[in-house]
Design a protein around this motif. Structure first.
Motif, short mmCIF file in Angstrom:
data_model
loop_
_atom_site.label_atom_id
_atom_site.label_comp_id
_atom_site.label_asym_id
_atom_site.label_seq_id
_atom_site.Cartn_x
_atom_site.Cartn_y
_atom_site.Cartn_z
N ASN A 10 -10.48 -38.37 -29.03
CA ASN A 10 -9.94 -37.09 -28.60
C ASN A 10 -10.95 -36.02 -28.96
OD1 ASN A 10 -9.67 -37.04 -31.35
ND2 ASN A 10 -7.45 -37.31 -31.33
N TRP A 11 -10.50 -34.85 -29.31
CA TRP A 11 -11.45 -33.77 -29.62
C TRP A 11 -12.28 -34.09 -30.86
CZ3 TRP A 11 -11.37 -31.10 -34.22
CH2 TRP A 11 -10.21 -31.25 -35.01
N ARG A 12 -11.73 -34.88 -31.80
CA ARG A 12 -12.53 -35.26 -32.96
C ARG A 12 -13.69 -36.15 -32.55
NH1 ARG A 12 -7.21 -35.66 -34.44
NH2 ARG A 12 -6.50 -34.27 -36.11
N GLY A 13 -13.40 -37.08 -31.63
CA GLY A 13 -14.46 -37.95 -31.15
C GLY A 13 -15.57 -37.19 -30.45
N TRP A 14 -15.17 -36.22 -29.62
CA TRP A 14 -16.18 -35.40 -28.94
C TRP A 14 -16.99 -34.58 -29.95
CZ3 TRP A 14 -17.73 -36.38 -24.30
CH2 TRP A 14 -16.85 -36.96 -23.37
N ALA A 15 -16.34 -34.08 -30.99
CA ALA A 15 -17.06 -33.31 -32.01
C ALA A 15 -18.10 -34.18 -32.70
CB ALA A 15 -16.06 -32.75 -33.02
N VAL A 16 -17.72 -35.43 -33.02
CA VAL A 16 -18.67 -36.34 -33.66
C VAL A 16 -19.83 -36.65 -32.73
CG1 VAL A 16 -18.96 -38.69 -34.56
CG2 VAL A 16 -16.92 -37.36 -35.18
N LEU A 17 -19.53 -36.86 -31.44
CA LEU A 17 -20.57 -37.18 -30.46
C LEU A 17 -21.59 -36.05 -30.34
CD1 LEU A 17 -21.77 -39.00 -28.27
CD2 LEU A 17 -20.16 -37.94 -26.65
N ILE A 23 -28.03 -33.70 -34.06
CA ILE A 23 -28.87 -34.24 -35.14
C ILE A 23 -30.09 -34.95 -34.56
CG2 ILE A 23 -28.96 -35.94 -36.99
CD1 ILE A 23 -26.01 -35.26 -37.56
N VAL A 24 -29.88 -35.75 -33.50
CA VAL A 24 -30.99 -36.46 -32.87
C VAL A 24 -32.01 -35.48 -32.31
CG1 VAL A 24 -31.62 -37.97 -30.94
CG2 VAL A 24 -29.66 -38.53 -32.39
N LEU A 25 -31.53 -34.45 -31.64
CA LEU A 25 -32.44 -33.45 -31.08
C LEU A 25 -33.21 -32.72 -32.18
CD1 LEU A 25 -30.27 -31.94 -28.21
CD2 LEU A 25 -32.19 -33.52 -27.99
N GLY A 26 -32.53 -32.45 -33.27
CA GLY A 26 -33.20 -31.78 -34.38
C GLY A 26 -34.29 -32.64 -34.99
N LEU A 27 -34.00 -33.92 -35.17
CA LEU A 27 -35.03 -34.82 -35.71
C LEU A 27 -36.20 -34.97 -34.75
CD1 LEU A 27 -32.74 -37.62 -37.22
CD2 LEU A 27 -34.09 -35.90 -38.46
N ALA A 28 -35.88 -35.04 -33.43
CA ALA A 28 -36.96 -35.14 -32.44
C ALA A 28 -37.85 -33.91 -32.47
CB ALA A 28 -36.37 -35.35 -31.05
N ALA A 29 -37.24 -32.76 -32.63
CA ALA A 29 -38.02 -31.52 -32.67
C ALA A 29 -38.93 -31.47 -33.89
CB ALA A 29 -37.08 -30.31 -32.67
N ALA A 34 -44.86 -32.65 -29.14
CA ALA A 34 -44.61 -32.38 -27.72
C ALA A 34 -43.20 -31.86 -27.51
CB ALA A 34 -44.84 -33.67 -26.91
N PHE A 35 -42.27 -32.46 -28.22
CA PHE A 35 -40.88 -32.02 -28.07
C PHE A 35 -40.71 -30.62 -28.62
CE2 PHE A 35 -36.36 -31.85 -29.03
CZ PHE A 35 -35.81 -32.34 -27.84
#
Length: 216
Positions: A10-17, A23-29, A34-35
């Motif tokens: 539900n909304w909790r699942g979407w929040a976790v996603l 977090i992934v985007l932050g680590l990639a940056a 290049a990112f």
């Protein structure tokens, strides 16, 4: 997707996603030059700002809609409470009005009928206030408005009769007019009472045998 996963997602699942994506985007940056260059580009920043604004607006609308639905459910539940309390009183009131209406319609002696109706209307007891009726506004089929109209019609009829100094000398056609007014009032309240009973039945559920015996 299984039922347990759907219940969790539900909304909790979407929040976790979305948190995981952030977090992934932050680590990639941090790890990819290049990112970092892509993220720092003006066009990317403009698109990110537009998407963030769109998401913020969508979330605000969702929260507003959820709050509105919650308030509506609370109002209906409160209306059901008053409907359960008032429906028996409305039924008794309609029965009394039916008796008075029958006298006005079928009595052959108009003078005797007038005295009987005046006495019955004067002794008509109905301890329902306009404030209580207001709580029935969320009911379907304009039940509260029909009840208010019916009650007001009877009040006007009672007031007219009390203003007559001599009930034996009523205006021509008055008895017929009175019968029509009482019929209209009774019809309004009767139909609205059915709506009250239907809603009250969904909430004021009769206790089961297990509940009466003390078992849950």
């Amino acid at each position: 997707m299984s039922q347990s996963i759907r219940n969790w997602f539900n909304w909790r699942g979407w929040a976790v996603l979305f948190s995981a994506i952030a977090i992934v985007l932050g680590l990639a940056a941090i790890l990819s030059p290049a990112f970092r260059g892509f993220i720092g580009h003006a066009t990317t920043a403009a698109w990110a700002s537009a998407i963030a604004t769109f998401l913020a607006a969508g979330i605000a609308l969702f929260i507003s809609g959820a709050e509105s639905r919650r308030r509506q459910r609370d109002q209906v539940a409160m209306a059901a409470l008053y409907a359960a309390y008032l429906a028996p009183k409305f039924e008794r009131y309609c029965d009394d009005l039916d008796d008075i209406r029958a006298i006005a319609i079928f009595s052959k002696d108009e003078q005797t009928a007038m005295l009987q109706i005046r006495e019955k209307l004067g002794s008509l007891k109905f301890d329902v206030t306009p404030e209580q009726v207001m709580h029935l506004v969320p009911l379907e089929r304009h039940a509260a408005h029909r009840i208010a109209h019916g009650l007001a019609t009877v009040e006007v009829a009672c007031s007219d009769m009390k203003s007559m100094l001599e009930p034996m000398t009523t205006p021509a056609g008055y008895m017929r007019k009175l019968a029509e007014e009482l019929s209209e009032a009774t019809d309004h309240v009767t139909v609205a009472t059915r709506t009250c009973k239907a809603l009250a039945a969904k909430y004021a559920i009769p206790p089961t045998g297990a509940e009466l015996s003390g078992h849950r």
